[in-house]
Design an enzyme around this catalytic site. Structure first.
Site, mmCIF file in Angstrom:
data_model
loop_
_atom_site.group_PDB
_atom_site.id
_atom_site.type_symbol
_atom_site.label_atom_id
_atom_site.label_comp_id
_atom_site.label_asym_id
_atom_site.label_seq_id
_atom_site.Cartn_x
_atom_site.Cartn_y
_atom_site.Cartn_z
ATOM 1 N N ALA A 235 0.689 -7.202 5.238
ATOM 2 C CA ALA A 235 0.206 -7.956 3.789
ATOM 3 C C ALA A 235 0.220 -9.314 3.973
ATOM 4 O O ALA A 235 -0.775 -10.133 3.653
ATOM 5 C CB ALA A 235 0.879 -7.326 2.788
ATOM 6 N N PRO B 98 8.720 -4.343 0.129
ATOM 7 C CA PRO B 98 10.071 -3.943 0.842
ATOM 8 C C PRO B 98 9.585 -4.192 2.487
ATOM 9 O O PRO B 98 8.809 -3.811 2.919
ATOM 10 C CB PRO B 98 10.439 -2.608 0.403
ATOM 11 C CG PRO B 98 9.524 -2.222 -0.786
ATOM 12 C CD PRO B 98 8.436 -3.044 -0.955
ATOM 13 N N VAL B 99 10.871 -4.624 2.945
ATOM 14 C CA VAL B 99 10.521 -4.779 4.557
ATOM 15 C C VAL B 99 10.834 -3.641 5.125
ATOM 16 O O VAL B 99 11.939 -2.737 5.159
ATOM 17 C CB VAL B 99 11.839 -5.907 4.843
ATOM 18 C CG1 VAL B 99 11.845 -6.334 6.304
ATOM 19 C CG2 VAL B 99 11.551 -6.962 4.078
ATOM 20 N N LYS C 190 0.950 -1.160 -0.095
ATOM 21 C CA LYS C 190 -0.131 -0.214 -0.147
ATOM 22 C C LYS C 190 0.673 1.241 0.165
ATOM 23 O O LYS C 190 2.101 1.169 0.469
ATOM 24 C CB LYS C 190 -0.727 -0.057 1.261
ATOM 25 C CG LYS C 190 -0.255 -0.094 2.705
ATOM 26 C CD LYS C 190 -0.040 1.518 3.186
ATOM 27 C CE LYS C 190 0.793 1.281 4.574
ATOM 28 N NZ LYS C 190 1.561 2.664 4.890
ATOM 29 N N ASP D 56 -2.790 -1.725 9.818
ATOM 30 C CA ASP D 56 -2.783 -1.808 8.372
ATOM 31 C C ASP D 56 -3.615 -3.209 7.829
ATOM 32 O O ASP D 56 -3.819 -3.159 6.696
ATOM 33 C CB ASP D 56 -1.610 -1.699 7.632
ATOM 34 C CG ASP D 56 -1.075 -0.162 7.968
ATOM 35 O OD1 ASP D 56 -1.700 0.947 8.161
ATOM 36 O OD2 ASP D 56 0.128 0.011 7.912
ATOM 37 N N GLY E 74 9.551 -0.743 5.358
ATOM 38 C CA GLY E 74 9.469 0.237 4.171
ATOM 39 C C GLY E 74 8.360 1.226 4.003
ATOM 40 O O GLY E 74 8.412 2.181 3.406
ATOM 41 N N MET F 209 5.317 0.390 3.475
ATOM 42 C CA MET F 209 4.233 -0.317 2.585
ATOM 43 C C MET F 209 3.495 -1.438 2.905
ATOM 44 O O MET F 209 2.786 -2.060 2.309
ATOM 45 C CB MET F 209 5.063 -0.543 1.230
ATOM 46 C CG MET F 209 5.704 0.705 0.561
ATOM 47 S SD MET F 209 6.525 0.489 -0.853
ATOM 48 C CE MET F 209 5.007 0.519 -2.182
ATOM 49 N N ALA F 210 3.459 -1.647 4.377
ATOM 50 C CA ALA F 210 2.646 -2.439 5.105
ATOM 51 C C ALA F 210 2.916 -3.907 4.570
ATOM 52 O O ALA F 210 2.086 -4.856 4.680
ATOM 53 C CB ALA F 210 1.086 -2.189 4.648
ATOM 54 N N GLY F 211 4.342 -4.329 4.348
ATOM 55 C CA GLY F 211 4.436 -5.689 4.070
ATOM 56 C C GLY F 211 4.147 -6.785 5.047
ATOM 57 O O GLY F 211 3.771 -7.848 4.640
ATOM 58 N N GLY F 212 4.792 -6.620 6.320
ATOM 59 C CA GLY F 212 4.155 -7.512 7.419
ATOM 60 C C GLY F 212 2.958 -7.736 7.429
ATOM 61 O O GLY F 212 2.300 -8.678 7.552
#
Ligand code: C5P
Length: 303
Positions: A111, A101-102, A13, A143, A104, A106-109
């Site tokens: 997601a 990206p970790v 995101k 998120d 970052g 962008m809500a990777g975890g």
């Protein structure tokens, strides 16, 4: 035949607006967050394993550095949480193929946790309602509900109470990635520190941004991007100011730190402008690596 494994694709995101109110007594800030899901994806595969083996996890792909492969991973917590809720034995292996990206912004975890909930629901035929999945998501992180929903949405409360937002067209993004992440709690604390002497108003949805999204005009959307965590992220990572400047200089319609950073997001007019900006950013030497994406895209779903 009973399914043995399910794969869910989940996007990253970007926040088109992130307005941060005062810190509440529970430690969280009241937010208005306008999210857009973008086409950088993690694929999460859940496979049933032997009875008694519990939840295991492995991270693969091009963004593995710093992702925990133990019970502290949010995807593992998600598997346990939905297992408890539906009273099933959670003996599963989770494989996360990471491109988001970790640490970052962008809500990777989040997601991966969202993808795990959706995958567990499909694998064990739990038939959870959308509301149940969103509720479990919000227990895992602010998120997570949006990563289930995808598209474009306004998040209020901790950012977890969602309303869909009307948006026309496809938006083209270039992301400047950093090899070292920023801690979200640290960026919120820096935000509090920088505003300690100020009266902080309750956050409100930007009408200008909502109109711009309705018009589908990237130039208007670019001018309407805002993020209260941008100055705190730049304060902790001064190099980000230069990255923002270089992107604007090379024609980005909008330049903003994504969430709590350190990823910097540039909105551009079209695919060609995205390619040009990606090349210019790389050549400038101020950016480690770049990624291009479009939004909005769907939320976590079985592939
Ligand atoms: O909800 P989540 O676990 O993703 O939040 C990570 C951290 O971000 C929290 O521990 C908190 O420090 C900060 N946060 C906040 N206010 C919010 C959301 C997150 O202060 N609304």
């Amino acid at each position: 035949m009973a399914l043995n494994s399910v794969t869910v694709r989940v996007p990253a995101k970007v926040n088109l607006q992130l307005s941060v109110g005062p810190r509440e007594s529970n430690g969280y800030h009241n937010l208005v967050s306008v999210f857009q899901a973008v086409s950088i994806f993690d694929d999460v595969t859940i496979t049933k394993s032997h009875a008694g083996s519990g939840v295991t996890i492995a991270i693969t792909g091009d963004q593995t550095h710093g992702v925990p492969e133990d019970g502290s991973n949010l995807a593992v917590k998600a598997a346990h949480l939905i297992g408890e809720k539906f009273d099933i034995d959670t003996d599963v292996h989770i494989e996360v193929k990471k491109s988001i990206p970790v640490a970052g912004g962008m809500a990777g975890g989040s997601a991966d946790a969202a993808a795990t909930l959706v995958a567990m629901d499909a694998l064990f035929k739990l038939e959870a309602t959308r509301e149940e999945l969103l509720e479990l998501g919000s227990q895992l992180g602010s998120d997570v509900p949006f990563m289930i929903a995808g598209g474009t949405a306004v998040g209020t409360g901790r950012g977890d109470q969602l309303t869909a937002a009307l948006s026309r067209g496809t938006y083209h993004w270039v992301f400047a990635l950093s090899s070292v992440g920023l801690s979200t709690p640290a960026v919120y604390s820096e935000c509090d520190r920088m505003r300690a002497e100020l009266e902080v108003a309750d956050p409100k949805v930007s009408d200008t941004l909502m109109q711009a999204l309705l018009s589908g005009d990237p130039e208007l959307v670019g001018k309407s991007l805002s993020n209260d965590l941008q100055n705190p992220a730049c304060s902790l990572r001064p190099a980000l100011t230069l990255v923002l400047e270089v992107g604007r200089e090379y024609g980005a319609l909008g330049a903003i730190v994504s969430g709590s950073g350190p990823t910097v997001a540039f909105l551009v007019a079209d695919e060609e402008a995205g390619l040009d900006l990606a090349v210019a950013l790389t050549a400038s030497g101020v950016v480690g690596s770049v990624a291009r994406a479009t939004g909005p895209v769907h939320g976590a779903r079985v592939i």
